[in-house]
Design an enzyme around this catalytic site. Structure first.
Site, short mmCIF file in Angstrom:
data_model
loop_
_atom_site.label_atom_id
_atom_site.label_comp_id
_atom_site.label_asym_id
_atom_site.label_seq_id
_atom_site.Cartn_x
_atom_site.Cartn_y
_atom_site.Cartn_z
N SER A 78 0.83 -1.20 0.00
CA SER A 78 0.00 0.00 0.00
C SER A 78 0.87 1.26 0.00
O SER A 78 1.61 1.51 -0.95
CB SER A 78 -0.96 -0.04 1.19
OG SER A 78 -1.91 0.99 1.11
N ASP B 259 -6.18 -4.09 -1.41
CA ASP B 259 -4.99 -3.69 -0.65
C ASP B 259 -4.26 -4.92 -0.11
O ASP B 259 -4.87 -5.84 0.43
CB ASP B 259 -5.43 -2.79 0.50
CG ASP B 259 -4.26 -2.06 1.13
OD1 ASP B 259 -3.29 -2.72 1.52
OD2 ASP B 259 -4.32 -0.82 1.24
#
Length: 556
Positions: A257, A401
């Protein structure tokens, strides 16, 4: 005379049923009335008719049939004996069903035979295609060995790279055809464009240069949104202590991320840390700027509070359309990876690694991944946090994610490094967190609410300290270093207020002051240079690879 007439009248023979009815009839009639002869005759005829009708009924007893002549006996035989005799005449319905079954079976057999033939034909086509692809690989490798012109060599190396990118399974054929010695010799050329093309081809085959220090140096950065400023602070201190830039210190940089964004900034684009912080702040203010009403409507419509299309356009503008593997053209670029989570391949969820490298033929990682994707796609997939941005569709996979599965990628990075450099030891593993906030328990034994349960699930899924505890116990001393500052308040991932970010930065500075000794120890480990014996061994191995070739050993 009346008595004589009565004796001459024929008396009807009554069946047991008719007798019962005749005996019951006087009881129903009034006792004072006497039936006339005509009435008796009429009643007798009616009773005879009833007995005849009763003989046809299938409910009558066995004695009923014996009291009648031939037709009743035939009825008895037809009703009682005929069902006991087997039918020799074929049933037309059964014959039709059997015929349909046989026809259906023949049709299924024909269909199965056709499917088998089609499967064999497709396998034959695949074999022919594979043979043609392998022959194409051999032809491309042979073409490099027959050319001496630099421009033509560059073109043919680029053609080979495109072929290996499209058909990664042909790497084994290329290695067996002694491609690596040829490419290693071509890398000694003075032409910069040829050198860059050769480095990309070597990365596609799976060749890796020796590590920069005495062992493998790994940098792993957690996810955490704008709290990634804390990781930048630690790297800034480390750069000041060593006097070297981040991409020069590490062999492998991996992030999830926001950590993936930092890994690309520092490893691939090699942006100075000062500019990284300014860009990071501006990026956070541009992305996490949304009207509450609009965001709530978007949340209900697309399950994303922020504008995913705007985020994609920013990534395309900043990173361009370059592929991950193209970063291998830079001789100073380390191995870089970004981690996402594939959510449409069933359970359990699967991590996906966007790499700027490939492994040698026969070496297989535990994690899915490839180097053919574009750099902006890697960041977009790794940062698709649920509730913040939409899932990212890439091919047939749906990415979210990477923090859903691996919010601390240190263990994954170590595994990938051991696949790249199986014989090199770990020299330094630097793991950077993005801050942690611990709440005080209530010590209550009451049942928790649904909201609390969901909070616990999310917290356990994105936890980073369990991986740290495991690695701290397993890795050798003075090898593993973890920096994850404590926060006085819970700062969300999408925080973009400058005063809050400055407060976060102040807490990071105080944490680094308290852990200055550990930071200096990590800097001293990273500052160690190779010994003369190690340099000589690496030089000898390079010369052997250039003229003898790397032995192809499959570990599948």
């Amino acid at each position: 005379m009346e008595e004589a007439d009565e004796t001459t009248e024929p008396v009807p023979v009554l069946s047991p049923v008719s007798e019962t009815k005749s005996t019951e009839a006087p009881t129903t009639s009034p006792p004072s009335e006497q039936p006339s002869p005509a009435e008796e005759t009429t009643s007798a005829a009616a009773q005879a008719g009833e007995s005849t009708a009763a003989s046809v009924s299938p409910k009558k007893g066995f004695t009923h049939y014996l009291s009648y002549p031939r037709p009743s006996v035939q009825a008895f035989v037809g009703s009682y004996i005929a069902p006991l005799v087997p039918k020799f005449r074929g049933d037309p319905k059964k014959a039709t069903v059997d015929k349909e079954k046989s026809t259906k079976t023949e049709g299924e057999e024909e269909k199965a035979e056709k499917a088998k033939q089609q499967k064999l034909l497709s396998q034959r086509e695949k074999i022919i295609a594979r043979v043609s692809v392998d022959n194409r690989t051999r032809a491309l490798v042979k073409g490099l060995q027959r050319v001496s012109d630099v421009e033509l060599l560059t073109t043919r190396v680029e053609e080979l790279s495109f072929h290996l990118l499209e058909f990664p399974e042909t790497r084994g054929v290329a290695v067996k055809e002694n491609l690596l010695p040829c490419l290693l010799r071509l890398r000694q050329a003075r032409d910069l464009s040829l050198q860059a093309a050769v480095r990309e081809a070597l990365a596609l085959v799976g060749y890796t240069d020796p590590v920069k220090g005495r062992g493998i140096r790994v940098l792993a950065i957690d996810g955490g949104g704008t709290r990634g400023l804390l990781a930048l602070q630690t790297l800034h201190k480390l750069q000041d202590l060593t006097g070297k830039r981040i991409h020069q210190l590490f062999d492998y940089i991996c992030g999830v991320s926001t950590g993936a964004i930092l890994a690309f900034m520092l490893g691939i684009f090699q942006i100075p840390l000062e500019e990284c912080e300014d860009m990071y702040r501006k990026l956070g203010s541009d992305i996490f700027k949304q009207n509450v009403i609009v965001g709530t409507v978007k949340m209900g419509w697309s399950h994303a509070f922020y504008d995913s299309e705007m985020w994609e356009s920013i990534l395309k503008e900043r990173m361009g359309e370059g592929r991950m593997i193209e970063s291998a053209k830079d001789p100073h670029c380390p191995k870089v990876a970004a981690v996402s989570t594939i959510v449409n391949r069933g359970l359990p969820l699967k991590a996906y690694v966007f790499r700027n490298y490939r492994l040698m033929p026969g070496v297989r990682s535990h994690y899915l991944g490839d180097c053919k994707h574009k750099m902006w796609q890697a960041i977009r997939a790794s940062s698709a946090a649920p509730g913040y941005f939409q899932e990212f569709v890439l091919g047939k996979d749906l990415h979210q994610d990477g923090g859903l599965l691996i919010n601390n990628p240190t263990a994954l990075a170590i595994h990938e490094c051991k696949c790249l450099w199986p014989n090199a030891p770990l020299e330094c593993v630097l793991s950077l967190g993005t801050g942690r906030y611990e709440t005080v328990g209530t010590n209550s034994t009451n049942y928790t609410s649904l909201k609390t349960k969901l909070t616990h699930v999310i917290s356990s899924a994105t936890d980073t300290e369990e991986v740290h505890t495991m690695l701290d116990a397993l890795l050798p001393p003075d090898t593993y270093f973890r920096f994850n500052p404590h926060m006085s308040e819970d700062v969300p991932l999408n925080e973009n207020r400058q005063e809050k970010l400055n407060l976060l930065k102040g807490e990071g500075d105080r944490y680094l002051e308290r852990n200055e000794a550990k930071l200096k120890k990590a800097a001293s480990v990273l500052g160690q240079e190779k010994g003369a014996i190690q340099k000589l061994a690496e030089w000898a191995k390079l010369k052997a690879d250039m003229y003898e070739g790397i032995p192809f050993v499959s570990k599948l």
